[in-house]
Design a protein around this motif. Structure first.
Motif, short mmCIF file in Angstrom:
data_model
loop_
_atom_site.label_atom_id
_atom_site.label_comp_id
_atom_site.label_asym_id
_atom_site.label_seq_id
_atom_site.Cartn_x
_atom_site.Cartn_y
_atom_site.Cartn_z
N PRO A 10 0.83 -1.15 0.08
CA PRO A 10 0.14 0.07 -0.07
C PRO A 10 0.93 1.21 0.04
O PRO A 10 2.00 1.34 0.69
CB PRO A 10 -0.75 0.05 1.36
N GLY A 11 0.63 2.06 -0.88
CA GLY A 11 1.07 3.44 -0.93
C GLY A 11 2.36 3.44 -1.47
O GLY A 11 3.23 4.44 -1.43
N LYS A 12 2.92 2.38 -2.23
CA LYS A 12 4.19 2.34 -2.81
C LYS A 12 4.12 1.92 -4.16
O LYS A 12 4.06 0.76 -4.55
CB LYS A 12 4.91 1.27 -2.23
N PRO A 13 3.93 2.82 -5.23
CA PRO A 13 3.47 2.49 -6.55
C PRO A 13 4.73 1.80 -7.17
O PRO A 13 5.84 1.80 -6.56
CB PRO A 13 3.55 3.78 -7.32
N TYR A 14 4.22 0.66 -8.11
CA TYR A 14 5.42 -0.30 -8.36
C TYR A 14 5.24 -0.08 -10.39
O TYR A 14 4.18 -0.33 -10.72
CB TYR A 14 4.98 -1.71 -8.24
N THR A 15 6.50 0.39 -10.87
CA THR A 15 6.38 0.20 -12.35
C THR A 15 7.17 -0.78 -12.82
O THR A 15 8.31 -1.31 -12.60
CB THR A 15 7.37 1.55 -12.77
N GLN A 16 6.27 -1.58 -13.78
CA GLN A 16 6.77 -2.83 -14.48
C GLN A 16 7.19 -2.17 -15.86
O GLN A 16 6.17 -1.80 -16.58
CB GLN A 16 5.96 -3.73 -14.53
N PHE A 17 8.42 -2.10 -16.18
CA PHE A 17 8.77 -1.73 -17.42
C PHE A 17 8.67 -2.87 -18.48
O PHE A 17 9.10 -4.00 -18.15
CB PHE A 17 10.46 -0.97 -17.37
N PHE A 28 -3.06 -12.90 -14.48
CA PHE A 28 -4.02 -13.80 -14.60
C PHE A 28 -4.69 -13.87 -12.91
O PHE A 28 -5.73 -14.36 -12.97
CB PHE A 28 -3.87 -15.20 -14.95
N LYS A 29 -3.97 -13.44 -12.05
CA LYS A 29 -4.63 -13.86 -10.65
C LYS A 29 -4.02 -12.37 -9.75
O LYS A 29 -3.11 -11.86 -9.82
CB LYS A 29 -4.02 -14.91 -9.78
N ALA A 30 -5.02 -12.03 -8.89
CA ALA A 30 -4.63 -10.98 -7.79
C ALA A 30 -5.05 -11.59 -6.48
O ALA A 30 -6.20 -12.18 -6.24
CB ALA A 30 -5.02 -9.82 -8.01
N ASN A 31 -4.41 -11.79 -5.62
CA ASN A 31 -4.73 -12.08 -3.83
C ASN A 31 -4.35 -11.30 -2.85
O ASN A 31 -3.20 -10.54 -2.73
CB ASN A 31 -4.02 -13.38 -3.86
N LEU A 32 -5.37 -11.12 -2.18
CA LEU A 32 -4.98 -10.21 -1.07
C LEU A 32 -3.96 -10.61 0.02
O LEU A 32 -3.99 -11.82 0.27
CB LEU A 32 -6.38 -9.99 -0.24
N GLY A 33 -3.09 -9.94 0.15
CA GLY A 33 -1.82 -10.16 1.04
C GLY A 33 -2.30 -10.39 2.44
O GLY A 33 -3.43 -9.87 2.99
N VAL A 78 3.75 -0.09 -17.13
CA VAL A 78 2.55 0.24 -16.48
C VAL A 78 2.97 0.57 -15.05
O VAL A 78 4.06 -0.24 -14.46
CB VAL A 78 1.86 -0.95 -16.54
N VAL A 79 2.25 1.16 -14.19
CA VAL A 79 2.38 1.58 -12.93
C VAL A 79 1.16 0.97 -12.05
O VAL A 79 0.00 1.37 -12.29
CB VAL A 79 2.51 2.96 -12.63
N PHE A 80 1.56 0.00 -11.30
CA PHE A 80 0.68 -0.55 -10.16
C PHE A 80 0.45 0.02 -9.01
O PHE A 80 1.57 0.65 -8.47
CB PHE A 80 0.91 -1.94 -10.12
N GLU A 81 -0.79 0.07 -8.31
CA GLU A 81 -0.63 0.97 -6.91
C GLU A 81 -1.93 0.25 -6.20
O GLU A 81 -2.95 0.13 -6.68
CB GLU A 81 -0.90 2.23 -7.28
N VAL A 82 -1.87 0.08 -4.86
CA VAL A 82 -2.63 -0.45 -3.91
C VAL A 82 -3.06 0.84 -3.21
O VAL A 82 -2.17 1.41 -2.65
CB VAL A 82 -2.17 -1.57 -3.13
N ILE A 83 -4.45 0.84 -2.90
CA ILE A 83 -5.09 1.85 -2.31
C ILE A 83 -5.79 0.90 -1.32
O ILE A 83 -6.63 0.19 -1.42
CB ILE A 83 -6.10 2.64 -3.10
N GLY A 84 -5.43 1.25 -0.19
CA GLY A 84 -5.75 0.49 1.18
C GLY A 84 -5.00 0.19 2.15
O GLY A 84 -3.78 0.58 2.27
N THR A 85 -4.91 -0.80 3.14
CA THR A 85 -4.06 -1.23 4.13
C THR A 85 -3.37 -2.49 3.84
O THR A 85 -2.44 -2.79 4.73
CB THR A 85 -5.01 -1.21 5.56
N ALA A 86 -3.91 -3.32 3.17
CA ALA A 86 -3.35 -4.56 2.76
C ALA A 86 -2.55 -4.66 1.61
O ALA A 86 -2.82 -3.85 0.67
CB ALA A 86 -4.29 -5.75 2.76
N SER A 87 -1.54 -5.53 1.67
CA SER A 87 -0.52 -5.88 0.25
C SER A 87 -1.47 -6.77 -0.59
O SER A 87 -2.46 -7.56 -0.19
CB SER A 87 0.73 -6.41 0.72
#
Length: 103
Positions: A10-17, A28-33, A78-87
């Motif tokens: 959360p709060g740490k944008p990640y750029t995938q080049f 293909f999948k996203a899971n709450l950390g 692409v820049v991914f970002e989590v909004i919330g409190t969990a990874s």
């Protein structure tokens, strides 16, 4: 095809080049950390390409919806970002550039 995965914080944008040699990135999948917070009201993953507005990929609620199937390809940075409190863990694969490297 090669596996790809990342844990977004959360709060740490990640750029995938984009890497032409690896080819397009298919997620293909996203899971709450795992979270130390007892209650997570909502956690959202968004992505942004260039100067375009962010697009929400998935939304989670702890104990209700903790995983999400995704079917999206990226052929640009692409820049991914989590909004919330969990990874959030994203899983995918590089689909190659269409050339057989064994020839």
């Amino acid at each position: 095809m090669a596996f790809w995965g990342i844990e977004l914080q959360p709060g740490k944008p990640y750029t995938q080049f984009f890497d032409k040699a690896l080819g397009k990135l298919h997620i293909f999948k996203a899971n709450l950390g795992v979270t130390t917070t007892e209650h997570v009201s909502r956690t959202v993953v968004q992505c942004k390409i260039g100067s375009n507005n962010p697009i929400i990929l998935c939304s989670f609620r702890q104990f209700t919806k903790e995983s999400c199937s995704i079917d999206i390809d990226f052929v640009e940075d692409v820049v991914f970002e989590v909004i919330g409190t969990a990874s959030v863990h994203l899983a995918g694969s590089y689909l190659g550039n269409g050339h057989n490297t064994e020839e």
